[in-house]
Design a protein around this motif. Structure first.
Motif, mmCIF file in Angstrom:
data_model
loop_
_atom_site.group_PDB
_atom_site.id
_atom_site.type_symbol
_atom_site.label_atom_id
_atom_site.label_comp_id
_atom_site.label_asym_id
_atom_site.label_seq_id
_atom_site.Cartn_x
_atom_site.Cartn_y
_atom_site.Cartn_z
ATOM 1 N N GLU A 76 0.811 -1.211 0.136
ATOM 2 C CA GLU A 76 0.074 -0.119 0.148
ATOM 3 C C GLU A 76 0.886 1.141 0.110
ATOM 4 O O GLU A 76 1.818 1.382 0.627
ATOM 5 C CB GLU A 76 -1.053 -0.089 1.187
ATOM 6 N N ARG A 77 0.443 2.268 -0.939
ATOM 7 C CA ARG A 77 1.183 3.454 -0.771
ATOM 8 C C ARG A 77 0.533 4.541 0.076
ATOM 9 O O ARG A 77 -0.864 4.509 -0.119
ATOM 10 C CB ARG A 77 1.239 3.882 -2.068
ATOM 11 N N TYR A 78 1.148 5.282 0.555
ATOM 12 C CA TYR A 78 0.647 6.298 1.529
ATOM 13 C C TYR A 78 1.390 7.725 0.947
ATOM 14 O O TYR A 78 2.527 7.643 0.807
ATOM 15 C CB TYR A 78 0.731 6.193 2.991
ATOM 16 N N ARG A 99 4.761 -2.806 2.978
ATOM 17 C CA ARG A 99 4.518 -4.155 2.764
ATOM 18 C C ARG A 99 3.922 -4.891 3.784
ATOM 19 O O ARG A 99 4.702 -4.673 4.858
ATOM 20 C CB ARG A 99 5.745 -4.962 2.034
ATOM 21 N N THR A 100 2.823 -5.690 3.691
ATOM 22 C CA THR A 100 2.411 -6.292 5.157
ATOM 23 C C THR A 100 2.352 -7.820 4.625
ATOM 24 O O THR A 100 1.900 -7.927 3.766
ATOM 25 C CB THR A 100 1.021 -5.900 5.584
ATOM 26 N N ASP A 101 2.942 -8.459 5.549
ATOM 27 C CA ASP A 101 3.086 -9.893 5.560
ATOM 28 C C ASP A 101 2.497 -10.807 6.840
ATOM 29 O O ASP A 101 2.996 -10.206 8.126
ATOM 30 C CB ASP A 101 4.324 -10.516 5.449
ATOM 31 N N VAL A 102 1.897 -11.936 6.824
ATOM 32 C CA VAL A 102 1.548 -12.331 8.171
ATOM 33 C C VAL A 102 2.353 -13.677 8.465
ATOM 34 O O VAL A 102 2.911 -14.267 7.343
ATOM 35 C CB VAL A 102 -0.025 -13.026 7.830
ATOM 36 N N PHE A 103 2.679 -13.780 9.554
ATOM 37 C CA PHE A 103 3.661 -14.695 10.087
ATOM 38 C C PHE A 103 2.672 -15.626 11.059
ATOM 39 O O PHE A 103 2.916 -15.239 12.199
ATOM 40 C CB PHE A 103 4.918 -14.265 10.707
#
Length: 133
Positions: A76-78, A99-103
């Motif tokens: 996502e751009r902000y 960038r968001t990632d689930v762990f």
């Protein structure tokens, strides 16, 4: 980055999944540079770190819940690019891409990430089928 370690370690021990948000691009001026991290325990209201010094953290926490639900990484751009009033703007006027990632707590990637953070080493993770590896 080491400031994230105690929280991530506790989440792994409790077998709680977490989401990692990373600044992957930053235009000047930017509140935080490339590599800035924020770790979020979705659904708990708990997070540590920062990607924008407070400008977009609430939006990141909301996105983390969606990432944890569907296991799909997001970019996502902000920062106001088109001037529309509904865009989240950074007070500095800059732009960042996060960038968001689930762990999942029981995934080898979670403990590998923790090890990298504790030792200040570099690493690369990939997302295959929406799961960090």
């Amino acid at each position: 980055m080491r400031e994230l370690c105690p929280a991530i370690e506790a989440w792994i021990e409790r077998r709680n999944p977490f989401v990692l948000a990373t600044v992957v691009a930053a235009g000047q001026p930017a509140p935080r540079g490339i590599g800035a991290l924020m770790a979020i325990a979705p659904g708990t209201g708990k997070f540590i770190g920062s990607v924008s010094a407070g400008c977009v953290e609430n939006a990141i926490i909301e996105m983390a819940s969606a990432v944890a639900r569907d296991h799909q990484s997001r970019w996502e751009r902000y920062g106001g690019e088109s001037g529309f009033p509904w865009e989240l703007a950074l007070t500095c006027g800059g732009r960042i891409t996060v960038r968001t990632d689930v762990f999942p707590a029981d995934a080898p990637a979670a403990t590998a990430l923790l090890s990298l953070l504790k030792t200040d080493n570099l690493g690369i993770w990939l997302c295959l089928n929406g799961k960090a590896t």
